[in-house]
Write a protein that holds these residues in place. Structure first.
Motif, PDB file in Angstrom:
ATOM      1  N   ALA A   1       0.829  -1.204   0.000  1.00 41.36           N
ATOM      2  CA  ALA A   1       0.000   0.000   0.000  1.00 41.36           C
ATOM      3  C   ALA A   1       0.869   1.261   0.000  1.00 41.36           C
ATOM      4  O   ALA A   1       0.557   2.240  -0.690  1.00 41.36           O
ATOM      5  N   LEU A   2       1.976   1.235   0.749  1.00 44.14           N
ATOM      6  CA  LEU A   2       2.880   2.381   0.761  1.00 44.14           C
ATOM      7  C   LEU A   2       3.526   2.587  -0.608  1.00 44.14           C
ATOM      8  O   LEU A   2       3.648   3.722  -1.078  1.00 44.14           O
TER       9      LEU A   2
ATOM     10  N   ALA B   1       3.125  10.366  -9.551  1.00 47.08           N
ATOM     11  CA  ALA B   1       2.408  10.627 -10.807  1.00 47.08           C
ATOM     12  C   ALA B   1       1.648  11.944 -10.708  1.00 47.08           C
ATOM     13  O   ALA B   1       1.641  12.742 -11.659  1.00 47.08           O
ATOM     14  N   GLN B   2       1.020  12.206  -9.581  1.00 44.40           N
ATOM     15  CA  GLN B   2       0.302  13.465  -9.400  1.00 44.40           C
ATOM     16  C   GLN B   2       1.266  14.641  -9.451  1.00 44.40           C
ATOM     17  O   GLN B   2       0.965  15.680 -10.051  1.00 44.40           O
ATOM     18  N   SER B   3       2.443  14.486  -8.848  1.00 48.27           N
ATOM     19  CA  SER B   3       3.430  15.552  -8.854  1.00 48.27           C
ATOM     20  C   SER B   3       3.918  15.821 -10.274  1.00 48.27           C
ATOM     21  O   SER B   3       4.066  16.981 -10.677  1.00 48.27           O
TER      22      SER B   3
ATOM     23  N   ARG C   1       3.799   5.746  -5.680  1.00 43.34           N
ATOM     24  CA  ARG C   1       3.686   5.832  -7.143  1.00 43.34           C
ATOM     25  C   ARG C   1       2.595   6.818  -7.551  1.00 43.34           C
ATOM     26  O   ARG C   1       2.764   7.615  -8.469  1.00 43.34           O
ATOM     27  N   ARG C   2       1.467   6.759  -6.858  1.00 42.71           N
ATOM     28  CA  ARG C   2       0.354   7.656  -7.174  1.00 42.71           C
ATOM     29  C   ARG C   2       0.733   9.113  -6.907  1.00 42.71           C
ATOM     30  O   ARG C   2       0.470  10.004  -7.723  1.00 42.71           O
TER      31      ARG C   2
END
Length: 55
Positions: free
Chosen positions: A19-20, A29-31, A25-26
């Motif tokens: 989960a970490l 990707a947002q950054s 990764r999420r």
């Protein structure tokens, strides 16, 4: 009678570690989306969820 937990500590650690990694990764990707203006996607990523500290 004692109830046995379905998940061992090792399974829990592995699940939390995954989960970490997924969260990292999420967030990366947002950054990247926020810093890449030529995609036309700037500012469209939803904010990260806020952890509830009251558990």
């Amino acid at each position: 009678m004692r109830i046995v937990m379905a998940e061992t500590n090792d399974e829990k650690k592995a699940r939390l570690a995954q989960a970490l990694r997924d969260n990292l990764r999420r967030r990366k990707a947002q950054s990247r989306e926020a810093q890449n203006p030529e995609t036309g996607q700037e500012g469209t990523a939803p904010p990260p969820p806020v952890a509830d500290e009251k558990n």
